[in-house]
Design a protein around this motif. Structure first.
Motif, PDB file in Angstrom:
ATOM      1  N   GLU A  85       0.845  -1.186   0.000  1.00 16.50           N
ATOM      2  CA  GLU A  85       0.000   0.000   0.000  1.00 16.50           C
ATOM      3  C   GLU A  85       0.881   1.236   0.000  1.00 16.50           C
ATOM      4  O   GLU A  85       2.039   1.206   0.386  1.00 16.50           O
ATOM      5  N   SER A  86       0.296   2.393  -0.419  1.00 19.46           N
ATOM      6  CA  SER A  86       1.070   3.613  -0.519  1.00 19.46           C
ATOM      7  C   SER A  86       1.608   4.072   0.813  1.00 19.46           C
ATOM      8  O   SER A  86       2.575   4.800   0.867  1.00 19.46           O
ATOM      9  N   ASN A  87       0.992   3.703   1.927  1.00 21.51           N
ATOM     10  CA  ASN A  87       1.514   4.103   3.229  1.00 21.51           C
ATOM     11  C   ASN A  87       2.483   3.085   3.796  1.00 21.51           C
ATOM     12  O   ASN A  87       2.888   3.193   4.951  1.00 21.51           O
ATOM     13  N   GLY A  88       2.845   2.061   2.991  1.00 23.95           N
ATOM     14  CA  GLY A  88       3.872   1.131   3.419  1.00 23.95           C
ATOM     15  C   GLY A  88       3.356  -0.201   3.911  1.00 23.95           C
ATOM     16  O   GLY A  88       4.148  -1.081   4.208  1.00 23.95           O
ATOM     17  N   LYS A  89       2.060  -0.389   4.032  1.00 17.71           N
ATOM     18  CA  LYS A  89       1.531  -1.657   4.525  1.00 17.71           C
ATOM     19  C   LYS A  89       1.568  -2.698   3.422  1.00 17.71           C
ATOM     20  O   LYS A  89       1.239  -2.425   2.274  1.00 17.71           O
ATOM     21  N   ASP A  90       1.954  -3.910   3.769  1.00 15.71           N
ATOM     22  CA  ASP A  90       2.032  -4.987   2.789  1.00 15.71           C
ATOM     23  C   ASP A  90       0.656  -5.576   2.532  1.00 15.71           C
ATOM     24  O   ASP A  90      -0.141  -5.764   3.447  1.00 15.71           O
ATOM     25  N   VAL A  91       0.389  -5.893   1.275  1.00 16.56           N
ATOM     26  CA  VAL A  91      -0.837  -6.586   0.883  1.00 16.56           C
ATOM     27  C   VAL A  91      -0.542  -8.075   0.884  1.00 16.56           C
ATOM     28  O   VAL A  91       0.295  -8.553   0.127  1.00 16.56           O
ATOM     29  N   THR A  92      -1.231  -8.816   1.738  1.00 17.86           N
ATOM     30  CA  THR A  92      -0.981 -10.247   1.855  1.00 17.86           C
ATOM     31  C   THR A  92      -1.964 -11.038   1.009  1.00 17.86           C
ATOM     32  O   THR A  92      -2.989 -10.514   0.551  1.00 17.86           O
ATOM     33  N   ALA A  93      -1.652 -12.301   0.826  1.00 15.59           N
ATOM     34  CA  ALA A  93      -2.542 -13.179   0.060  1.00 15.59           C
ATOM     35  C   ALA A  93      -3.878 -13.352   0.759  1.00 15.59           C
ATOM     36  O   ALA A  93      -4.925 -13.476   0.109  1.00 15.59           O
ATOM     37  N   ASP A  94      -3.871 -13.360   2.108  1.00 17.74           N
ATOM     38  CA  ASP A  94      -5.126 -13.494   2.851  1.00 17.74           C
ATOM     39  C   ASP A  94      -6.032 -12.292   2.616  1.00 17.74           C
ATOM     40  O   ASP A  94      -7.262 -12.428   2.522  1.00 17.74           O
ATOM     41  N   MET A  95      -5.446 -11.087   2.529  1.00 16.87           N
ATOM     42  CA  MET A  95      -6.238  -9.889   2.263  1.00 16.87           C
ATOM     43  C   MET A  95      -6.915  -9.987   0.898  1.00 16.87           C
ATOM     44  O   MET A  95      -8.109  -9.697   0.753  1.00 16.87           O
ATOM     45  N   ILE A  96      -6.133 -10.390  -0.110  1.00 15.89           N
ATOM     46  CA  ILE A  96      -6.676 -10.497  -1.463  1.00 15.89           C
ATOM     47  C   ILE A  96      -7.755 -11.580  -1.525  1.00 15.89           C
ATOM     48  O   ILE A  96      -8.804 -11.411  -2.158  1.00 15.89           O
ATOM     49  N   ALA A  97      -7.519 -12.688  -0.833  1.00 19.03           N
ATOM     50  CA  ALA A  97      -8.504 -13.780  -0.824  1.00 19.03           C
ATOM     51  C   ALA A  97      -9.803 -13.329  -0.186  1.00 19.03           C
ATOM     52  O   ALA A  97     -10.899 -13.681  -0.647  1.00 19.03           O
ATOM     53  N   ALA A  98      -9.710 -12.539   0.897  1.00 20.09           N
ATOM     54  CA  ALA A  98     -10.918 -12.050   1.571  1.00 20.09           C
ATOM     55  C   ALA A  98     -11.729 -11.154   0.646  1.00 20.09           C
ATOM     56  O   ALA A  98     -12.963 -11.208   0.630  1.00 20.09           O
ATOM     57  N   VAL A  99     -11.039 -10.310  -0.140  1.00 19.04           N
ATOM     58  CA  VAL A  99     -11.731  -9.431  -1.081  1.00 19.04           C
ATOM     59  C   VAL A  99     -12.380 -10.241  -2.192  1.00 19.04           C
ATOM     60  O   VAL A  99     -13.532  -9.997  -2.587  1.00 19.04           O
ATOM     61  N   ALA A 141      -5.823  -4.365   0.618  1.00 17.46           N
ATOM     62  CA  ALA A 141      -5.806  -4.935  -0.728  1.00 17.46           C
ATOM     63  C   ALA A 141      -6.714  -4.123  -1.650  1.00 17.46           C
ATOM     64  O   ALA A 141      -7.668  -3.488  -1.199  1.00 17.46           O
ATOM     65  N   PRO A 142      -6.462  -4.138  -2.955  1.00 17.54           N
ATOM     66  CA  PRO A 142      -7.341  -3.434  -3.909  1.00 17.54           C
ATOM     67  C   PRO A 142      -8.760  -3.981  -3.827  1.00 17.54           C
ATOM     68  O   PRO A 142      -8.971  -5.193  -3.827  1.00 17.54           O
ATOM     69  N   GLY A 143      -9.733  -3.078  -3.760  1.00 20.36           N
ATOM     70  CA  GLY A 143     -11.137  -3.485  -3.700  1.00 20.36           C
ATOM     71  C   GLY A 143     -11.638  -3.787  -2.317  1.00 20.36           C
ATOM     72  O   GLY A 143     -12.814  -4.142  -2.155  1.00 20.36           O
ATOM     73  N   ALA A 144     -10.794  -3.655  -1.285  1.00 19.33           N
ATOM     74  CA  ALA A 144     -11.221  -3.977   0.082  1.00 19.33           C
ATOM     75  C   ALA A 144     -12.313  -3.040   0.556  1.00 19.33           C
ATOM     76  O   ALA A 144     -13.264  -3.463   1.231  1.00 19.33           O
ATOM     77  N   ASN A 145     -12.209  -1.761   0.209  1.00 22.90           N
ATOM     78  CA  ASN A 145     -13.211  -0.795   0.655  1.00 22.90           C
ATOM     79  C   ASN A 145     -14.578  -1.110   0.069  1.00 22.90           C
ATOM     80  O   ASN A 145     -15.598  -1.073   0.773  1.00 22.90           O
ATOM     81  N   GLU A 146     -14.621  -1.455  -1.234  1.00 23.88           N
ATOM     82  CA  GLU A 146     -15.891  -1.805  -1.858  1.00 23.88           C
ATOM     83  C   GLU A 146     -16.453  -3.099  -1.267  1.00 23.88           C
ATOM     84  O   GLU A 146     -17.666  -3.226  -1.056  1.00 23.88           O
ATOM     85  N   ALA A 147     -15.575  -4.055  -0.995  1.00 24.42           N
ATOM     86  CA  ALA A 147     -16.028  -5.314  -0.400  1.00 24.42           C
ATOM     87  C   ALA A 147     -16.571  -5.075   1.008  1.00 24.42           C
ATOM     88  O   ALA A 147     -17.586  -5.671   1.403  1.00 24.42           O
ATOM     89  N   PHE A 148     -15.916  -4.203   1.772  1.00 20.61           N
ATOM     90  CA  PHE A 148     -16.387  -3.863   3.119  1.00 20.61           C
ATOM     91  C   PHE A 148     -17.783  -3.239   3.065  1.00 20.61           C
ATOM     92  O   PHE A 148     -18.658  -3.564   3.872  1.00 20.61           O
ATOM     93  N   LYS A 149     -17.999  -2.344   2.079  1.00 21.78           N
ATOM     94  CA  LYS A 149     -19.319  -1.735   1.930  1.00 21.78           C
ATOM     95  C   LYS A 149     -20.371  -2.773   1.549  1.00 21.78           C
ATOM     96  O   LYS A 149     -21.502  -2.736   2.039  1.00 21.78           O
ATOM     97  N   SER A 150     -20.003  -3.710   0.666  1.00 17.75           N
ATOM     98  CA  SER A 150     -20.951  -4.749   0.246  1.00 17.75           C
ATOM     99  C   SER A 150     -21.380  -5.613   1.422  1.00 17.75           C
ATOM    100  O   SER A 150     -22.565  -5.948   1.575  1.00 17.75           O
TER     101      SER A 150
END
Length: 375
Positions: A85-99, A141-150
């Motif tokens: 992420e732009s603030n330095g946080k790593d995007v993990t495979a678990d994050m992407i899988a959750a999205v 992860a990309p799309g996490a915000n939209e998934a959270f809203k859904s």
């Protein structure tokens, strides 16, 4: 002249922020940007969680259109081009899988991973798990915000008895012209999307932190009220007994349904608090978390089942610590933001005095290895 007026709008917006009137502040900040673009106005808008309006003639808006985020947007959304992420946080495979579990799904039951016959406790459990995994503070992860809203929208509908009935009857309908000719489409979409009783973020805060949602359009959110009644007065002093009984019938129906629900709903196996039903005190085998059970607990549960139950108790306990930590950190950030905008040292003092012990407890709390290996 436009620049002076833009500065005046910014000063008004600062006072509105200090008074807690974010909607009015948003209005004046956007007016300021329309008159004369300034970095301060954009930063204040970003702090309110708003996106600055795009200017078709400015170079900055052109670069945003091509895919480059403005500084405020860079702080708020993850970088979709890589694994960090732009603030330095790593995007993990678990994050992407959750999205990916939620991405692209329209059916609310599918989004929560529940059957159509799911009970209220099952819906709560599913929402709790997904909301924690997809919250923007945890998942970059990309799309996490939209998934959270859904996930929030799905739970807001299915946890409300009346809205769930509408959804079960009509299913999901979008607002495209191809579906607008259907007889129920306009009524369904207006019922769900125009009212906007509660946002996914407010739902999360209310579900985990006990915060009350803001009123919108003069209507109070009715998230926890599964049934609503209107009390009407006829003004007729000669009302008959029959009409009085008819007016009371909704209340009698609610009482009857509550009694039936209490009869057919199975009580939880344990509780964190001692009460009339849960009198026997026990503690988990690993972190000695205290809990209470009924008298016949050892007769109904084998030692293996008790072990599994204690796994769940410790996992829930750690999740509660995580929720408290997230809410306290967010509150502290809000106070510091108010201090930076208004210069009022009271906000800074409140932030420095906040107790973040829950974050330390969360980091120090270790689950048994066997729990971590379970799905």
């Amino acid at each position: 002249m436009n620049r002076d007026e833009a500065v005046r709008c910014i000063n008004i917006a600062k006072r509105c922020i200090a008074d807690g009137n974010n909607e009015k502040a948003d209005k004046f900040l956007k007016k300021s940007l329309a008159l004369h673009e300034t970095a301060l106005a954009k930063e204040l808008l970003a702090g309110l969680g708003r996106t600055p309006p795009k200017s078709p003639t400015s170079p900055s808006s052109s670069s945003t259109t091509n895919g480059d985020a403005t500084p405020s947007e860079t702080r708020k959304r993850p970088n979709t081009g890589g694994g960090t992420e732009s603030n330095g946080k790593d995007v993990t495979a678990d994050m992407i899988a959750a999205v990916n579990k939620v991405k692209g799904k329209k059916d609310y039951y599918t989004i929560l991973g529940c059957e159509k016959t799911a009970t209220e406790p099952e819906l709560k459990k599913a929402y709790r798990k997904l909301a924690l995994a997809l919250h923007p503070d945890k998942n970059c992860a990309p799309g996490a915000n939209e998934a959270f809203k859904s996930v929030g929208n799905a739970y807001a509908v299915l946890s409300n008895k009346e809205k769930r009935g509408q959804f079960d009857k009509y299913g999901f309908q979008d607002d495209s012209p191809s579906t607008s000719h259907r007889g129920h489409s306009h009524r369904y979409n207006r019922y769900y999307h125009d009212d906007e009783d509660i946002s996914p973020e407010e739902l999360f805060n209310m579900f985990f932190g006990g915060m009350q949602p803001n009123n919108r359009n003069g209507r109070r959110a009715t998230f926890y009220n599964n049934y609503t009644r209107e009390q009407t007065t006829t003004g007729d002093n000669n009302a008959s007994i029959v009409s009085s009984l008819l007016q009371m019938s909704p209340l009698l129906l609610l009482i009857l349904m509550s009694v039936l629900n209490s009869i057919f709903t199975e009580d939880p196996a344990w509780s964190y608090h001692r009460n009339g039903q849960y009198k026997v005190e026990r503690s988990t085998s690993w972190n000695t978390i205290r809990y209470y059970v009924k008298g016949e607990f050892t007769e109904k549960y084998t030692s293996q089942k008790i072990l599994h139950l204690e796994f769940e108790i410790e996992r829930d306990y750690k999740q509660d610590l995580q929720i408290k930590c997230i809410n306290n950190q967010r509150r502290k950030e809000q106070l510091m933001y108010q201090y930076r905008v208004t210069g009022n040292t009271r906000y800074r003092d409140y932030a420095s005095e906040m107790d973040l012990a829950s974050c330390k407890d969360y980091n120090d709390f270790k689950l048994p290895q066997y729990i971590n290996s379970r799905p």
